[in-house]
Design an enzyme around this catalytic site. Sequence first.
Site, PDB file in Angstrom:
ATOM      1  N   ARG A 128       0.445  -1.016  -0.230  1.00  0.00           N
ATOM      2  CA  ARG A 128       0.390  -0.030   0.061  1.00  0.00           C
ATOM      3  C   ARG A 128       0.847   1.533   0.117  1.00  0.00           C
ATOM      4  O   ARG A 128       1.731   1.626   0.590  1.00  0.00           O
ATOM      5  CB  ARG A 128      -1.029  -0.084   1.048  1.00  0.00           C
ATOM      6  N   HIS A 150      -3.196  11.013   0.761  1.00  0.00           N
ATOM      7  CA  HIS A 150      -2.501  10.633   2.593  1.00  0.00           C
ATOM      8  C   HIS A 150      -1.739  11.859   2.831  1.00  0.00           C
ATOM      9  O   HIS A 150      -0.820  11.759   2.976  1.00  0.00           O
ATOM     10  CB  HIS A 150      -1.784   9.260   2.584  1.00  0.00           C
ATOM     11  N   GLU A 156      -7.870   8.116   6.423  1.00  0.00           N
ATOM     12  CA  GLU A 156      -7.749   8.697   6.969  1.00  0.00           C
ATOM     13  C   GLU A 156      -8.583  10.425   7.336  1.00  0.00           C
ATOM     14  O   GLU A 156      -7.990  11.423   7.582  1.00  0.00           O
ATOM     15  CB  GLU A 156      -6.915   8.796   8.587  1.00  0.00           C
ATOM     16  N   ASN A 215      -7.342   1.815  10.470  1.00  0.00           N
ATOM     17  CA  ASN A 215      -5.931   1.821  10.428  1.00  0.00           C
ATOM     18  C   ASN A 215      -6.386   1.935  11.834  1.00  0.00           C
ATOM     19  O   ASN A 215      -7.081   2.582  12.810  1.00  0.00           O
ATOM     20  CB  ASN A 215      -5.435   3.399  10.248  1.00  0.00           C
ATOM     21  N   TYR A 269      -3.637   1.481  15.529  1.00  0.00           N
ATOM     22  CA  TYR A 269      -2.758   1.501  16.587  1.00  0.00           C
ATOM     23  C   TYR A 269      -3.872   1.227  18.541  1.00  0.00           C
ATOM     24  O   TYR A 269      -2.299   0.885  18.962  1.00  0.00           O
ATOM     25  CB  TYR A 269      -2.134   3.030  16.186  1.00  0.00           C
ATOM     26  N   GLU A 300      -3.612  -0.584   8.317  1.00  0.00           N
ATOM     27  CA  GLU A 300      -1.999   0.026   9.001  1.00  0.00           C
ATOM     28  C   GLU A 300      -2.577  -0.356  10.054  1.00  0.00           C
ATOM     29  O   GLU A 300      -4.114  -0.429  11.064  1.00  0.00           O
ATOM     30  CB  GLU A 300      -2.135   1.598   9.453  1.00  0.00           C
TER      31      GLU A 300
HETATM   32  O1  IFM Z   1       2.486   7.609   9.890  1.00  0.00           O
HETATM   33  C1  IFM Z   1       0.048   7.479  10.101  1.00  0.00           C
HETATM   34  C2  IFM Z   1      -0.098   7.141   9.110  1.00  0.00           C
HETATM   35  O2  IFM Z   1       0.576   8.533   7.587  1.00  0.00           O
HETATM   36  C3  IFM Z   1      -0.993   7.438   9.149  1.00  0.00           C
HETATM   37  N1  IFM Z   1      -2.010   6.471  10.191  1.00  0.00           N
HETATM   38  C4  IFM Z   1      -0.857   6.789  11.645  1.00  0.00           C
HETATM   39  C5  IFM Z   1       0.351   6.852  11.027  1.00  0.00           C
HETATM   40  C6  IFM Z   1       1.460   6.870  12.521  1.00  0.00           C
HETATM   41  O3  IFM Z   1       0.962   7.737  13.073  1.00  0.00           O
END
Ligand code: IFM
Length: 469
Positions: A83, A127, A172, A302, A304, A372
Amino acid sequence: MHESPESALPGFPDDFLFGAATAGYQIEGAHDEDGRGPSIWDTFSREPGRVAHGATGDVACDHYHRYREDVGLLRELGVDSYRFSIAWPRVQPAGGGPVNTPGVDFYDRLVDELLAAGISPAATLYHWDLPQALEDRGGWRVRETAERFAEYTAIMADRLGDRVDRWITLNEPYCSAFVGYAAGGHAPGAREGRGALAAAHHLLVGHGLAVRALRAAGARQVGITLNPDRLLPATESPADLDAVRRAETLHNDTWFEPLFAGRYPQHEAETWGELLESADEPYRREGDLALIAAPLDFVGINYYRPITVADAPYEDPDPASRTAVDIRVRETWRDDVRHTTMGWPVVPHTFTDLLVDLAKRYPTLPPVLITENGSAEADTVDAEGRVRDTDRIEYLRTHLEALAAAMRAGVDVRGYYVWSLLDNFEWARGYDQRFGIVRVDYATQQRIPKDSYHWYRQLIAAHRAHRQP
Ligand code: IFM
């Protein structure tokens, strides 16, 4: 030599995609080459105090010149898919009008290189690097940007549609709208209330128009990438539970409700208050919801970390920390878990919970691709030249297990892209945060695959071995 992932290999279906992700401004560099125009991140990163240590993406990982080496790393890694994102200012330096052929040619070469390596290209169209010329005309606050975005999308679909397997319209949009136009922490660095709400809407309209353009061009698979948050209340008090509801509107419902339920968020009036009511010039038009809610082939997620939130009344002692869309919520710190160098808590089961919850709330949710997931860690190179990033391996292993748990619970997940292939420009945090499974020495541009790279390579190989009888 490297930790074996065999014992950690969760049961993914045979056709599950393993991939790695990056984004244009974060890795490409070559900011003024071959006719590329300036983006809002070129402008923002040059403003004093915006980015840690005044870093910019001018050179970044120099991927623009080293993409063959980087595709080589992907080939060695054995990923099914890569990606990457296309920089709009390379394609249309002023955000509209004539196509800058050398800029498009770069992506043409990249896609061919990927295909020659047996890797399926997944292209993100936006992006965060909006052409500055469009920001000068109002940026995402105005509908014209959404219309220009559809034109740019049509150009790329025409040029690469025969070879790109997956198209992601936006990455995002939460960050583009609210970090960019309300908190001011990302480009263009605005602190506006209504501007941010208009931006959120126009991003969604831009997505809808881009989907239309991609479908007209016969694109293979089309989706969008969102970053829903798992929001947890700091306490069970009614005030904190209300705070979670407002945070849900901001982080999740603003995106998921129009896209997958064809309606605006249920709690938007109580969340935005006067901001919504004071809309003097309506930016929502009849037909927008139908456009935004057009069916997709996948949704990129995405993920985290979870966010623990508490109510923050107006008399909060730190008004400077508020954003221009003040929803009276503050994030609280957790003492019970490890945090990455981003300050993000590591709580893998929240990944399962989030996905299960989304699938339950949105019966029409398309198949999910995790576009992500990864962690920033304090990596060092040891005397043997090796990066022993055991914390990252542990993060990836436990999140893949959490993903497998969501799939066992019935969530339709088709693939997983680690963030990120390379250490790169982490936006306002500059180069301090290292998310890569490959270390980049920014002084020499040397790439050093970390232990996590080898771990992931073995995981993919074990998956392959398992699926070939
Ligand atoms: O680096 C970023 C990415 O560009 C978008 N999602 C979160 C990642 C980590 O912060």
